[in-house]
Design a protein around this motif. Structure first.
Motif, PDB file in Angstrom:
ATOM      1  N   THR A  36      -3.980 -32.002   1.450  1.00 23.24           N
ATOM      2  CA  THR A  36      -3.443 -31.082   2.447  1.00 23.24           C
ATOM      3  C   THR A  36      -3.047 -31.791   3.742  1.00 23.24           C
ATOM      4  O   THR A  36      -2.416 -31.192   4.596  1.00 23.24           O
ATOM      5  N   SER A  48      -3.267 -32.014  -8.454  1.00 29.90           N
ATOM      6  CA  SER A  48      -2.180 -31.230  -7.875  1.00 29.90           C
ATOM      7  C   SER A  48      -1.206 -30.894  -8.991  1.00 29.90           C
ATOM      8  O   SER A  48      -1.357 -31.343 -10.129  1.00 29.90           O
ATOM      9  N   ASP A 138       0.595 -31.472  -0.350  1.00 28.70           N
ATOM     10  CA  ASP A 138       1.111 -30.152  -0.715  1.00 28.70           C
ATOM     11  C   ASP A 138       2.448 -29.914  -0.015  1.00 28.70           C
ATOM     12  O   ASP A 138       2.586 -30.146   1.177  1.00 28.70           O
TER      13      ASP A 138
END
Length: 179
Positions: A36, A48, A138
């Motif tokens: 993140t 992920s 992300d």
């Protein structure tokens, strides 16, 4: 899609083509979840998803589950153009390591702010490629992906100075060990 910044439409026999200097590249996928925030170390063990954009048919992934690792080209999307540094500097600002040129570093301070990673492919579900050990955050745009072919890796003995091993000693340590 790639396109040249050149306005030339035809080349006469014996004439040299103008060098291509600008390309337009669209992302093909996006990193979902995982890291993140940007960090230098403790990149390992984080799962992920690489989510393929909807305009690409599912059959573009057919057979990818047969491979253990991917080659992923991505953009440092949180970097700014002013982050680029076109001069020699010590890696991570550590004066114990030698000053080296921009193209000796593997970070967002490069002119095109691109990276290549080799995450492990854990599974495929529709447009989602579940991976681990992808050192992108992300929301990162993925510009290209392919399976990793061992035969396309480096040939011959790999040589490097000592400082990358020193600098990256904890790079792939499990993220859960981060303090």
């Amino acid at each position: 899609m790639a396109s040249s910044g050149s306005s030339r439409t035809s080349i006469s026999k014996g004439e040299e083509p103008a060098p291509v200097t600008t390309y337009e590249v669209e992302s093909i996928a996006t990193v979902v979840g995982g890291h993140t925030r940007v960090q230098d170390d403790f990149q390992g063990g984080v799962q992920s998803v690489i989510r393929l954009n909807k305009e690409y048919p599912l059959e573009t992934l057919l057979g990818i589950e047969e491979f253990s690792h991917l080659t992923v080209t991505w953009r440092f999307h949180l970097a700014q153009p002013e982050d680029v540094q076109l001069h020699a500097r010590s890696p991570r600002g550590n004066p114990q390591w030698p000053a080296t040129g921009t193209f000796v570093h593997r970070n967002h301070r490069r002119p095109n702010q691109l990276a290549i990673s080799y995450p492990r492919l854990l599974g495929v579900k529709g447009r989602d490629l579940l991976v681990t050990d992808l050192d992108a955050v992300d929301g990162t745009p993925v510009l290209d992906l392919a399976p990793y072919f061992h035969e396309m890796g480096p040939r011959g003995t790999v040589r490097q100075p000592a400082w990358p091993s020193e600098m990256l000693a904890t790079y792939w340590r499990d993220a859960s060990e981060r303090s």
